[in-house]
Structure formats: structure tokens, C-alpha cells
Design an enzyme around this catalytic site. Structure first.
Site, mmCIF file in Angstrom:
data_model
loop_
_atom_site.group_PDB
_atom_site.id
_atom_site.type_symbol
_atom_site.label_atom_id
_atom_site.label_comp_id
_atom_site.label_asym_id
_atom_site.label_seq_id
_atom_site.Cartn_x
_atom_site.Cartn_y
_atom_site.Cartn_z
ATOM 1 C CG HIS A 52 97.017 -8.195 105.605
ATOM 2 N ND1 HIS A 52 98.179 -8.171 104.874
ATOM 3 C CD2 HIS A 52 96.531 -6.936 105.575
ATOM 4 C CE1 HIS A 52 98.392 -6.950 104.437
ATOM 5 N NE2 HIS A 52 97.395 -6.176 104.836
ATOM 6 C CG HIS A 134 91.119 -4.683 99.501
ATOM 7 N ND1 HIS A 134 90.898 -3.532 100.238
ATOM 8 C CD2 HIS A 134 92.447 -4.696 99.213
ATOM 9 C CE1 HIS A 134 92.038 -2.887 100.387
ATOM 10 N NE2 HIS A 134 93.005 -3.569 99.770
HETATM 11 P P1 2AM Z 1 96.462 -2.507 100.285
HETATM 12 O O1 2AM Z 1 96.591 -3.996 100.467
HETATM 13 O O2 2AM Z 1 95.235 -2.127 99.510
HETATM 14 O O3 2AM Z 1 97.717 -1.853 99.803
HETATM 15 C C1 2AM Z 1 99.563 -2.553 104.996
HETATM 16 O O4 2AM Z 1 100.120 -1.536 104.218
HETATM 17 C C2 2AM Z 1 98.104 -2.716 104.713
HETATM 18 O O5 2AM Z 1 97.381 -1.509 105.014
HETATM 19 C C3 2AM Z 1 97.756 -3.060 103.280
HETATM 20 O O6 2AM Z 1 96.777 -4.067 103.288
HETATM 21 C C4 2AM Z 1 97.211 -1.778 102.712
HETATM 22 O O7 2AM Z 1 96.208 -1.922 101.765
HETATM 23 C C5 2AM Z 1 96.596 -1.152 103.921
HETATM 24 N N1 2AM Z 1 96.472 0.290 103.790
HETATM 25 C C6 2AM Z 1 95.350 1.015 103.955
HETATM 26 N N2 2AM Z 1 95.587 2.309 103.815
HETATM 27 C C7 2AM Z 1 96.901 2.439 103.530
HETATM 28 C C8 2AM Z 1 97.765 3.549 103.262
HETATM 29 N N3 2AM Z 1 97.338 4.805 103.273
HETATM 30 N N4 2AM Z 1 99.053 3.277 102.998
HETATM 31 C C9 2AM Z 1 99.519 2.010 102.971
HETATM 32 N N5 2AM Z 1 98.764 0.940 103.225
HETATM 33 C C10 2AM Z 1 97.467 1.142 103.509
#
Ligand code: 2AM
Length: 183
Positions: A52, A134
Site C-alpha cells: 500500500h 512511497h
Molecule cells: P512504512 O511503509 O514506511 O513503514 C503502516 O504502518 C503504514 O504506515 C506503513 O506504510 C508505514 O510506513 C506508515 N507509517 C507512517 N508513519 C508511521 C509511523 N510513525 N509508525 C509506523 N508506521 C508509519
């Protein structure tokens, strides 16, 4: 949140975020990309059903606030767009490998900005860091990919979703709670 009562006093919380969720063909393309990166760089490829793009991460929210979140989302207007995923990259601090679009469509930025604005107006707390669209493909990577560009994967985006992240012994499971169209 507007209510200052400690979270524990307000019962059950859910870890939630707003995201773009890929259709089956896009998810298959992303998963192939994740497997190729995993072969090259090690780590753990994300499962196909977890891929996602996060629009706004809320973290733990009291169950009672989920309905408020849905009302906020229902007021956000956005236009459909196509995401041309042509970039690969690595973040060393968290050992994530990701794919992204070298040219983020204005409609994507507008959607994420509108959502963040409305959420903050409603009293929800978001991180202050800039939106960096991303799709995480690999976690715990040993190395960064050699190439920073790749053949374009076209993702037609026509909706956004609210997702709950639920812990399981096999890792986080994501459940799409609700979907809103972009038109
Ligand atoms: P990531 O893919 O770069 O880890 C669920 O955790 C989604 O939320 C993931 O896509 C994650 O990004 C994103 N996300 C954004 N901020 C976050 C945070 N502080 N902690 C965990 N996940 C975060």
C-alpha cells in the site's frame, strides 16, 4: 485528540492509517518488484496483501474515534490519477526498500494535504514530517538496490481507504475498514 482523557481510560484502541490500496494487477506488479529486490538485497519481502501507499498515519486511535475519522474522510474530495512507479530507493535508518514515482501527480499531493488538514482540524494528531509517498517493498534489507530507476508500473488510483493494522504471530495484518471514491 480533542478529548484529553488518557487512552487507557477510553478503552480499546486501533492502529489505523489512510492509504491507497492497489488493485489486483498493480499488487501483482508490486509484489514481483518486491521479490526481485529481496533476491538482490535480502531482507523480508512484503506480502502481496500488505502492499500500500500510506497517505496519513494516525497510530493508535480509540475505537470510538473511528466513526469520526470516517466522517472526516467522507468530506475530502479528490480526483483520480495514475501513479507511474519508476523509482527504487532505500532508507538506511529503517532498512526499508521502496518504490515511488519520480513525478508525484499533483492530485496525490492535493489528496494527502487535504486529508491531513481535515484530520488536524478535527483534532487528530499527525506527525509533522513532510509527505514522502512511497510503497514499502522490503524490510530489514541488507543492502540498497543497484538501480534507482525501473520500468514504469502504472497504478490507476480511483479511491482511498482507511486501514487497521492488526498484530498477528505472522506479522501485521492490514484490514481495509472503508473505501472512498475519487471522482
Ligand atoms: P512504512 O511503509 O514506511 O513503514 C503502516 O504502518 C503504514 O504506515 C506503513 O506504510 C508505514 O510506513 C506508515 N507509517 C507512517 N508513519 C508511521 C509511523 N510513525 N509508525 C509506523 N508506521 C508509519
Amino acid at each position: 485528540m480533542a478529548d484529553a482523557a488518557p487512552t487507557a481510560a477510553r478503552g480499546v484502541t486501533r492502529r489505523v492509517f489512510f492509504a491507497l490500496w492497489p488493485d489486483a494487477a498493480t499488487a501483482a506488479g508490486l509484489h514481483a518488484r518486491a521479490r526481485a529486490l529481496h533476491t538482490e538485497c535480502g531482507g523480508r519481502a512484503m506480502r502481496r496483501d500488505t502492499l500500500h501507499l500510506t497517505l496519513a498515519f494516525l497510530g493508535n486511535v480509540p475505537q470510538d474515534d473511528i466513526t469520526r475519522l470516517e466522517h472526516v474522510a467522507a468530506e475530502v474530495r479528490g480526483a483520480p490519477f495514475v501513479l507511474e512507479l519508476d523509482q527504487l530507493g532505500a532508507w538506511h535508518r529503517n532498512r526499508i526498500l521502496w518504490t515511488s514515482a519520480s513525478a508525484a501527480p499533483q492530485a496525490l499531493v492535493t489528496l494527502a494535504d487535504a486529508l491531513a488538514l481535515r484530520l488536524r482540524e478535527a483534532g487528530f494528531v499527525l506527525e509533522d514530517r513532510a509527505f514522502a509517498p512511497h510503497i514499502t517493498l522490503v524490510r530489514n534489507a541488507r543492502a540498497a538496490p543497484m538501480a534507482q530507476t525501473c520500468p514504469v508500473l502504472r497504478w490507476p488510483v480511483a479511491s482511498f481507504v482507511l486501514v487497521a493494522s492488526e498484530p498477528t504471530p505472522a506479522g501485521a495484518r492490514y484490514r481495509v475498514l472503508r473505501r472512498w471514491p475519487l471522482r
